[in-house]
Design a protein around this motif. Sequence first.
Motif, short mmCIF file in Angstrom:
data_model
loop_
_atom_site.label_atom_id
_atom_site.label_comp_id
_atom_site.label_asym_id
_atom_site.label_seq_id
_atom_site.Cartn_x
_atom_site.Cartn_y
_atom_site.Cartn_z
N GLY A 146 0.82 -1.21 0.00
CA GLY A 146 0.00 0.00 0.00
C GLY A 146 0.84 1.25 0.00
O GLY A 146 0.53 2.23 -0.70
N LEU A 147 1.93 1.23 0.78
CA LEU A 147 2.82 2.39 0.81
C LEU A 147 3.48 2.60 -0.55
O LEU A 147 3.56 3.72 -1.05
N ALA A 148 3.95 1.52 -1.15
CA ALA A 148 4.59 1.63 -2.46
C ALA A 148 3.65 2.23 -3.49
O ALA A 148 4.04 3.09 -4.29
N LYS A 149 2.40 1.80 -3.47
CA LYS A 149 1.43 2.29 -4.45
C LYS A 149 1.15 3.78 -4.29
O LYS A 149 0.77 4.45 -5.26
N GLN A 150 1.35 4.31 -3.08
CA GLN A 150 1.14 5.75 -2.88
C GLN A 150 2.08 6.59 -3.73
O GLN A 150 1.80 7.75 -4.03
N VAL A 157 9.52 8.58 -8.17
CA VAL A 157 10.67 8.09 -7.41
C VAL A 157 11.47 7.12 -8.27
O VAL A 157 10.93 6.42 -9.13
N ALA A 158 12.78 7.10 -8.02
CA ALA A 158 13.68 6.32 -8.88
C ALA A 158 13.61 4.83 -8.59
O ALA A 158 13.82 4.01 -9.50
N ALA A 159 13.36 4.47 -7.34
CA ALA A 159 13.36 3.06 -6.97
C ALA A 159 12.72 2.89 -5.60
O ALA A 159 12.57 3.85 -4.84
N ILE A 160 12.35 1.66 -5.32
CA ILE A 160 11.93 1.26 -3.98
C ILE A 160 12.93 0.23 -3.48
O ILE A 160 13.20 -0.76 -4.17
N ILE A 161 13.49 0.48 -2.30
CA ILE A 161 14.36 -0.51 -1.67
C ILE A 161 13.52 -1.22 -0.63
O ILE A 161 13.10 -0.63 0.37
N TYR A 162 13.24 -2.50 -0.89
CA TYR A 162 12.37 -3.27 0.00
C TYR A 162 13.21 -4.19 0.87
O TYR A 162 13.92 -5.07 0.37
N LEU A 191 5.74 -7.42 -4.62
CA LEU A 191 5.78 -5.96 -4.57
C LEU A 191 6.17 -5.39 -5.93
O LEU A 191 5.56 -4.42 -6.41
N ALA A 192 7.18 -6.00 -6.57
CA ALA A 192 7.63 -5.51 -7.87
C ALA A 192 6.53 -5.63 -8.92
O ALA A 192 6.43 -4.78 -9.82
N ARG A 193 5.69 -6.65 -8.81
CA ARG A 193 4.59 -6.82 -9.76
C ARG A 193 3.44 -5.86 -9.48
O ARG A 193 2.62 -5.57 -10.37
N ALA A 194 3.38 -5.35 -8.24
CA ALA A 194 2.26 -4.49 -7.85
C ALA A 194 2.46 -3.04 -8.27
O ALA A 194 1.49 -2.28 -8.33
N VAL A 195 3.71 -2.66 -8.56
CA VAL A 195 3.99 -1.26 -8.92
C VAL A 195 4.87 -1.21 -10.15
O VAL A 195 5.54 -2.19 -10.50
N LEU A 247 16.44 -14.23 -7.28
CA LEU A 247 15.91 -12.87 -7.46
C LEU A 247 15.91 -12.48 -8.93
O LEU A 247 14.93 -11.93 -9.44
N LYS A 248 17.01 -12.79 -9.62
CA LYS A 248 17.10 -12.46 -11.03
C LYS A 248 16.08 -13.23 -11.85
O LYS A 248 15.49 -12.69 -12.81
N ALA A 249 15.82 -14.47 -11.48
CA ALA A 249 14.91 -15.32 -12.24
C ALA A 249 13.47 -14.82 -12.23
O ALA A 249 12.69 -15.17 -13.12
N THR A 250 13.12 -14.00 -11.24
CA THR A 250 11.76 -13.45 -11.23
C THR A 250 11.49 -12.59 -12.45
O THR A 250 10.35 -12.48 -12.91
N GLY A 251 12.53 -11.94 -12.95
CA GLY A 251 12.38 -11.05 -14.08
C GLY A 251 11.74 -9.72 -13.72
O GLY A 251 11.50 -8.88 -14.60
N THR A 252 11.47 -9.51 -12.42
CA THR A 252 10.78 -8.30 -11.99
C THR A 252 11.64 -7.40 -11.11
O THR A 252 11.32 -6.23 -10.94
N ILE A 253 12.70 -7.94 -10.54
CA ILE A 253 13.47 -7.23 -9.51
C ILE A 253 14.70 -6.57 -10.14
O ILE A 253 15.48 -7.21 -10.85
N ALA A 254 14.85 -5.28 -9.89
CA ALA A 254 15.87 -4.48 -10.58
C ALA A 254 17.26 -4.59 -9.97
O ALA A 254 18.25 -4.33 -10.63
#
Length: 239
Positions: free
Chosen positions: A150-154, A160-165, A185-189, A208-215
């Motif tokens: 929810g915070l990320a979606k705000q 913003v350049a990135a989210i560090i989770y 989280l990466a798929r949600a935003v 992490l790399k295999a997800t294809g979503t995480i930068a």
Amino acid sequence: MILYPAIDLKDGQAVRLIHGEMDSATVFSDDPAAQARAFQDAGCEWVHLVDLNGAFAGTPVNAAAVEAILARVTVPCQLGGGIRDMATIEAWLAKGLRRVILGTVAVEDPDLVRAAARAFPGQVAVGIDARKGRVATRGWAEETDVMATGLAKQFEDAGVAAIIYTDIDRDGAMGGPNVAATDALARAVDIPVIASGGVSSLSDLRALKATGTIAGAISGRALYDGAIDLAEALSTLND
């Protein structure tokens, strides 16, 4: 996917904590600037810095150590911890930081995050630190009822350049990152998400790399302990 080697600063030294507990600090270097230079010389594209004292104090404490690092490296550095007003943001970026990470104020003053992202495009990231999905602030000392997604979606439209989770329960424990939660989280935003907390092996990085979503992924203790071979990690992520 970018590997961000972490230098966590406490009392001017490079340390690592377990679960964010300050009394669990292990000192890895008395010369953080030399450590940062070693990461650069090894081929790292970024360095991730945290002012641990600053996170609790609410204002920069390890400024001298950060400035020494900035003087020793040419790769971009990002910093979190104790950055809670526009003046501090401006001061750090003027000193040569490429990116500031705003954590506590993302919960307490989201308008500041939006204003900073507008004023400094590409140089403001949001740090979301969570236990069981709920965000913790002020050096992880205060837990909130705010949910990480929810915070990320705000900030979806804030620029913003990135989210560090960071999954706090995984941080420094060498037990592996929360791949599923980070991927969700990466798929949600649409904002690039960088994983932090528990990244302790090459298999963690591959997962992490295999997800294809995480930068990106942040790792600290595993690099200092040798659990992750830095050269092999960089080769794996660049493959």
